[in-house]
Design an enzyme around this catalytic site. Structure first.
Site, PDB file in Angstrom:
ATOM      1  N   CYS A  43     -10.457  -7.617   9.698  1.00 19.57           N
ATOM      2  CA  CYS A  43      -9.976  -8.167   8.424  1.00 19.57           C
ATOM      3  C   CYS A  43     -11.140  -8.601   7.530  1.00 19.57           C
ATOM      4  O   CYS A  43     -11.201  -8.231   6.363  1.00 19.57           O
ATOM      5  CB  CYS A  43      -9.036  -9.346   8.694  1.00 19.57           C
ATOM      6  SG  CYS A  43      -8.586 -10.218   7.199  1.00 19.57           S
TER       7      CYS A  43
ATOM      8  N   CYS B  23      -9.285  -6.018   5.297  1.00 22.50           N
ATOM      9  CA  CYS B  23      -8.592  -6.680   4.180  1.00 22.50           C
ATOM     10  C   CYS B  23      -9.540  -7.252   3.127  1.00 22.50           C
ATOM     11  O   CYS B  23      -9.332  -7.040   1.931  1.00 22.50           O
ATOM     12  CB  CYS B  23      -7.733  -7.829   4.701  1.00 22.50           C
ATOM     13  SG  CYS B  23      -6.894  -7.488   6.241  1.00 22.50           S
TER      14      CYS B  23
ATOM     15  N   LYS C 117     -11.820  -4.656   1.295  1.00 22.40           N
ATOM     16  CA  LYS C 117     -10.862  -3.797   0.569  1.00 22.40           C
ATOM     17  C   LYS C 117     -10.349  -4.493  -0.686  1.00 22.40           C
ATOM     18  O   LYS C 117     -10.368  -3.926  -1.779  1.00 22.40           O
ATOM     19  CB  LYS C 117      -9.706  -3.444   1.520  1.00 22.40           C
ATOM     20  CG  LYS C 117      -8.575  -2.609   0.982  1.00 22.40           C
ATOM     21  CD  LYS C 117      -7.451  -3.362   0.332  1.00 22.40           C
ATOM     22  CE  LYS C 117      -6.810  -4.470   1.090  1.00 22.40           C
ATOM     23  NZ  LYS C 117      -5.919  -4.113   2.138  1.00 22.40           N
TER      24      LYS C 117
ATOM     25  N   TYR D 229      -0.930   2.566   4.575  1.00 25.55           N
ATOM     26  CA  TYR D 229      -1.559   1.488   3.810  1.00 25.55           C
ATOM     27  C   TYR D 229      -2.985   1.888   3.411  1.00 25.55           C
ATOM     28  O   TYR D 229      -3.371   1.785   2.253  1.00 25.55           O
ATOM     29  CB  TYR D 229      -1.720   0.239   4.681  1.00 25.55           C
ATOM     30  CG  TYR D 229      -0.525  -0.613   4.963  1.00 25.55           C
ATOM     31  CD1 TYR D 229      -0.361  -1.823   4.281  1.00 25.55           C
ATOM     32  CD2 TYR D 229       0.401  -0.290   5.942  1.00 25.55           C
ATOM     33  CE1 TYR D 229       0.694  -2.670   4.567  1.00 25.55           C
ATOM     34  CE2 TYR D 229       1.462  -1.133   6.236  1.00 25.55           C
ATOM     35  CZ  TYR D 229       1.603  -2.325   5.549  1.00 25.55           C
ATOM     36  OH  TYR D 229       2.632  -3.157   5.833  1.00 25.55           O
TER      37      TYR D 229
ATOM     38  N   GLU E 228      -4.217   2.728  -0.361  1.00 25.23           N
ATOM     39  CA  GLU E 228      -5.030   1.697  -1.021  1.00 25.23           C
ATOM     40  C   GLU E 228      -6.375   2.261  -1.470  1.00 25.23           C
ATOM     41  O   GLU E 228      -6.806   2.032  -2.608  1.00 25.23           O
ATOM     42  CB  GLU E 228      -5.255   0.513  -0.067  1.00 25.23           C
ATOM     43  CG  GLU E 228      -3.984  -0.299   0.144  1.00 25.23           C
ATOM     44  CD  GLU E 228      -4.139  -1.470   1.107  1.00 25.23           C
ATOM     45  OE1 GLU E 228      -3.298  -2.366   1.061  1.00 25.23           O
ATOM     46  OE2 GLU E 228      -5.085  -1.479   1.923  1.00 25.23           O
TER      47      GLU E 228
ATOM     48  N   HIS F 237      10.102 -18.155 -18.068  1.00 25.63           N
ATOM     49  CA  HIS F 237      10.039 -17.166 -19.137  1.00 25.63           C
ATOM     50  C   HIS F 237       8.831 -17.401 -20.044  1.00 25.63           C
ATOM     51  O   HIS F 237       8.530 -18.552 -20.336  1.00 25.63           O
ATOM     52  CB  HIS F 237      11.325 -17.254 -19.971  1.00 25.63           C
ATOM     53  CG  HIS F 237      11.403 -16.219 -21.043  1.00 25.63           C
ATOM     54  ND1 HIS F 237      11.668 -14.896 -20.777  1.00 25.63           N
ATOM     55  CD2 HIS F 237      11.225 -16.317 -22.380  1.00 25.63           C
ATOM     56  CE1 HIS F 237      11.658 -14.222 -21.910  1.00 25.63           C
ATOM     57  NE2 HIS F 237      11.389 -15.050 -22.890  1.00 25.63           N
TER      58      HIS F 237
ATOM     59  N   GLU G 110      10.825 -13.423 -13.350  1.00 28.04           N
ATOM     60  CA  GLU G 110      12.146 -13.932 -13.719  1.00 28.04           C
ATOM     61  C   GLU G 110      13.239 -12.895 -13.461  1.00 28.04           C
ATOM     62  O   GLU G 110      14.406 -13.230 -13.294  1.00 28.04           O
ATOM     63  CB  GLU G 110      12.168 -14.391 -15.185  1.00 28.04           C
ATOM     64  CG  GLU G 110      12.005 -13.299 -16.209  1.00 28.04           C
ATOM     65  CD  GLU G 110      11.998 -13.852 -17.646  1.00 28.04           C
ATOM     66  OE1 GLU G 110      12.935 -14.578 -18.005  1.00 28.04           O
ATOM     67  OE2 GLU G 110      11.032 -13.576 -18.380  1.00 28.04           O
TER      68      GLU G 110
HETATM   69  P1  NAP Z   1      -0.497   4.102   9.012  1.00 29.68           P
HETATM   70  O1  NAP Z   1       0.093   3.107   8.090  1.00 29.68           O
HETATM   71  O2  NAP Z   1       0.101   4.313  10.351  1.00 29.68           O
HETATM   72  O3  NAP Z   1      -0.509   5.494   8.232  1.00 29.68           O
HETATM   73  C1  NAP Z   1      -1.056   6.646   8.800  1.00 29.68           C
HETATM   74  C2  NAP Z   1      -0.838   7.817   7.853  1.00 29.68           C
HETATM   75  O4  NAP Z   1      -1.465   8.967   8.369  1.00 29.68           O
HETATM   76  C3  NAP Z   1       0.620   8.175   7.652  1.00 29.68           C
HETATM   77  O5  NAP Z   1       0.779   8.630   6.335  1.00 29.68           O
HETATM   78  C4  NAP Z   1       0.816   9.315   8.651  1.00 29.68           C
HETATM   79  O6  NAP Z   1       1.822  10.210   8.274  1.00 29.68           O
HETATM   80  C5  NAP Z   1      -0.516  10.010   8.568  1.00 29.68           C
HETATM   81  N1  NAP Z   1      -0.908  10.746   9.766  1.00 29.68           N
HETATM   82  C6  NAP Z   1      -0.877  10.311  11.038  1.00 29.68           C
HETATM   83  N2  NAP Z   1      -1.384  11.255  11.861  1.00 29.68           N
HETATM   84  C7  NAP Z   1      -1.739  12.281  11.084  1.00 29.68           C
HETATM   85  C8  NAP Z   1      -2.329  13.557  11.333  1.00 29.68           C
HETATM   86  N3  NAP Z   1      -2.670  13.926  12.573  1.00 29.68           N
HETATM   87  N4  NAP Z   1      -2.557  14.378  10.276  1.00 29.68           N
HETATM   88  C9  NAP Z   1      -2.226  14.002   9.039  1.00 29.68           C
HETATM   89  N5  NAP Z   1      -1.679  12.824   8.725  1.00 29.68           N
HETATM   90  C10 NAP Z   1      -1.432  11.973   9.738  1.00 29.68           C
HETATM   91  O7  NAP Z   1      -2.024   3.824   9.282  1.00 29.68           O
HETATM   92  P2  NAP Z   1      -3.184   3.204   8.392  1.00 29.68           P
HETATM   93  O8  NAP Z   1      -2.955   3.428   6.949  1.00 29.68           O
HETATM   94  O9  NAP Z   1      -4.422   3.735   9.027  1.00 29.68           O
HETATM   95  O10 NAP Z   1      -3.065   1.641   8.668  1.00 29.68           O
HETATM   96  C11 NAP Z   1      -3.063   1.139  10.005  1.00 29.68           C
HETATM   97  C12 NAP Z   1      -2.414  -0.228  10.050  1.00 29.68           C
HETATM   98  O11 NAP Z   1      -3.248  -1.159   9.424  1.00 29.68           O
HETATM   99  C13 NAP Z   1      -1.099  -0.288   9.295  1.00 29.68           C
HETATM  100  O12 NAP Z   1      -0.023  -0.023  10.139  1.00 29.68           O
HETATM  101  C14 NAP Z   1      -1.052  -1.690   8.768  1.00 29.68           C
HETATM  102  O13 NAP Z   1      -0.299  -2.501   9.628  1.00 29.68           O
HETATM  103  C15 NAP Z   1      -2.481  -2.148   8.780  1.00 29.68           C
HETATM  104  N6  NAP Z   1      -2.961  -2.336   7.383  1.00 29.68           N
HETATM  105  C16 NAP Z   1      -2.332  -3.204   6.550  1.00 29.68           C
HETATM  106  C17 NAP Z   1      -2.769  -3.372   5.252  1.00 29.68           C
HETATM  107  C18 NAP Z   1      -2.069  -4.343   4.334  1.00 29.68           C
HETATM  108  O14 NAP Z   1      -1.315  -5.170   4.817  1.00 29.68           O
HETATM  109  N7  NAP Z   1      -2.277  -4.264   3.019  1.00 29.68           N
HETATM  110  C19 NAP Z   1      -3.846  -2.642   4.789  1.00 29.68           C
HETATM  111  C20 NAP Z   1      -4.467  -1.755   5.651  1.00 29.68           C
HETATM  112  C21 NAP Z   1      -4.016  -1.611   6.943  1.00 29.68           C
HETATM  113  P3  NAP Z   1       3.378   9.991   8.635  1.00 29.68           P
HETATM  114  O15 NAP Z   1       3.912   9.071   7.610  1.00 29.68           O
HETATM  115  O16 NAP Z   1       3.909  11.354   8.529  1.00 29.68           O
HETATM  116  O17 NAP Z   1       3.433   9.472  10.028  1.00 29.68           O
END
Ligand code: NAP
Length: 452
Positions: A42, A47, A50, A177, A181, A434, A439
């Protein structure tokens, strides 16, 4: 039996440090081992950097808007290395704060890798061993790369903050995410960004209407989305990376970013040999109190793969401390966890999506999309979305979804009301602020859809 410590924590991220500090402040003897930098994902490579990059990337739009408000402003150019060096100092400051606060609480920190030798013994990289009555695994997770030829030419989110220069063109694979992002961040910084999304839409798991709204806005802002597309071939060509997608699209980019998910950090900890169990995805299996199959070993945070969010890890740490050191068995409450993706525009949610509500019970959907005052004045076409899903039977708010500036700030307080069991009538009898965007959350009159 006498132990060196009451608690030994492996992992100095948000969850591990909170558990260590609380326990040490309670008068117990606590140690923590961290092989990398204190603060974990984080603070050091997630986080925090980012969000600072999100702020950096929003200035061009703000400057354009300022002109519409009468300012004689020009955006100039972005100095990546100046930002990087400021970011580096800020992260070092935060790392110091994490370390200092833990030490002030009485935690002994070992800056080295640790593994378990037996259910009560931790072996450090320098060969020394420490015994502890309880051991807490809080080692987090790491980004994964696919197993395909050429994957090594891509980078992962950990590498982004150390890039020597901003790329001209970037391809992001994965639309969770992290992918979304960073697509928005780099687009805002002037990078030409495209994304490969293997399914039909970005941000799986979020409300369909809300994620569709974000996808439309991202495209309007200049991010190219290739849906139903995964990379099929990757080659290094000079200083470029050539990528071919399953939709036939080909592109040469400066940077290829893998954002296809994260995996728990459990390798080499010696857990298998002790009888700790794992889920199919490699996360440590724990019971409702965070206890593994080995009674002296607990785990929390991303390494248990439940909800990979910093505030969740922190709350799991509090529950662990109550359970193990205060004689107050406490289960983590995973109900109604709000979350936000810091895309541009932001998407923030709490509770059920419309699709989940449809499965669960008859519900009413309230939604409104409009151009907010600040950007409408400046000629902006982008709309914000406010959406609420309400139980037909109880009038309880089951889900709330906001897309727009400061959506994360707004959902925090909607989540408080939802956690208290607020009904639509409670929102309706609350006076509006407002003029504001928020709102709309208390002025939506008629449902736009009825889910039978
Ligand atoms: P994620 O949310 O699990 O997303 C992974 C993405 O990659 C999905 O779009 C998935 O597609 C795709 N994918 C998976 N395997 C693939 C492959 N072999 N080839 C092509 N595409 C593939 O993972 P992440 O974005 O790496 O984030 C990880 C975790 O970090 C999140 O679950 C979240 O909890 C946390 N996080 C939170 C925040 C926040 O709160 N703002 C920010 C960053 C990270 P599908 O949809 O088809 O499965």
């Amino acid at each position: 039996m006498d132990f060196d410590y009451d608690l030994f924590v492996i992992g100095g991220g948000s969850g591990g440090v909170r558990a260590a500090r609380l326990t040490a402040m309670g008068g117990q003897k606590v140690a923590l081992a961290e092989e990398s930098r204190m603060g974990g994902t984080c603070v050091i490579r997630g986080c925090v950097p980012k969000k600072l990059m999100v702020y950096a990337s929003e200035y061009p739009e703000a400057i354009e808007m300022a002109k519409q408000y009468g300012w004689d402003a020009s955006s100039g150019s972005f100095d990546w290395s100046a930002f990087q060096s400021h970011l580096g100092s800020e992260l070092t400051r935060l790392e110091g704060a994490y370390e200092g606060n833990a030490e002030k609480a009485g935690v002994t920190i070992y800056k080295q890798r640790a593994r378990l030798a037996d259910p009560h013994t931790v072996e450090l990289a320098d060969g020394t061993t420490k015994t502890a009555k309880h051991i807490l695994i809080a080692t987090g997770g790491r980004p994964v790369r696919p197993d395909m030829p050429g994957a090594e030419h891509g980078i992962v989110s950990d590498d982004l903050f150390d890039m020597p220069k901003l790329p001209g063109r970037m391809l992001i694979v994965g639309a969770g995410y992290i992918g979304c992002e960073f697509a928005c961040i780099f687009n805002g910084l002037g990078v030409d960004v495209s994304m490969y999304i293997r399914k039909a839409q970005i941000l799986r798991g979020f409300d369909d209407e809300a994620r569709g709204h974000v996808a439309d806005c991202m495209q309007q802002r200049g991010v190219t989305l290739h849906t139903g597309c995964a990379p099929t071939a990757i080659e290094k060509r000079g200083d470029k990376i050539w990528v071919k997608g399953s939709n036939g699209h080909e592109e040469e980019v400066d940077t290829l970013l893998w954002a296809i998910g994260r995996k728990p950090n459990t390798d080499g900890l010696g857990l298998e040999d002790l009888g700790v169990k794992f889920s199919r995805g490699g996360a440590i299996e724990v019971d409702e109190y965070g206890q593994t199959a080995v009674p002296s070993i607990y785990a929390l945070g991303d390494v248990i793969g439940r909800v990979e969010l910093t505030p969740v890890a922190i709350r799991e740490a509090v529950a662990f401390h109550e359970t193990v050191f205060k004689g107050n068995p406490t289960k983590m409450d995973y109900d109604l966890i709000p979350s936000a993706t810091f895309t541009q525009p932001e998407l923030a949610s709490c509770g059920l999506t419309e699709e989940q509500a449809e499965e669960q019970e008859p519900s009413l959907v309230y939604a409104t999309a409009f151009r907010p005052m600040q950007t409408a004045f400046a000629g902006g076409a982008e709309r914000v979305l406010f959406k609420m899903i309400v139980s037909k039977e109880t009038d309880k708010v089951l889900g709330a979804h906001i897309v727009g500036p400061s959506a994360a700030e707004m959902i925090q307080f909607v989540a408080v009301a939802m956690k208290m069991g607020a009904t639509k009538a409670d929102f309706d009898r609350t006076c509006a602020v407002h003029p504001s965007m928020a709102e709309e959350m208390v002025t939506m009159k008629d449902p736009v859809r009825v889910l039978a």
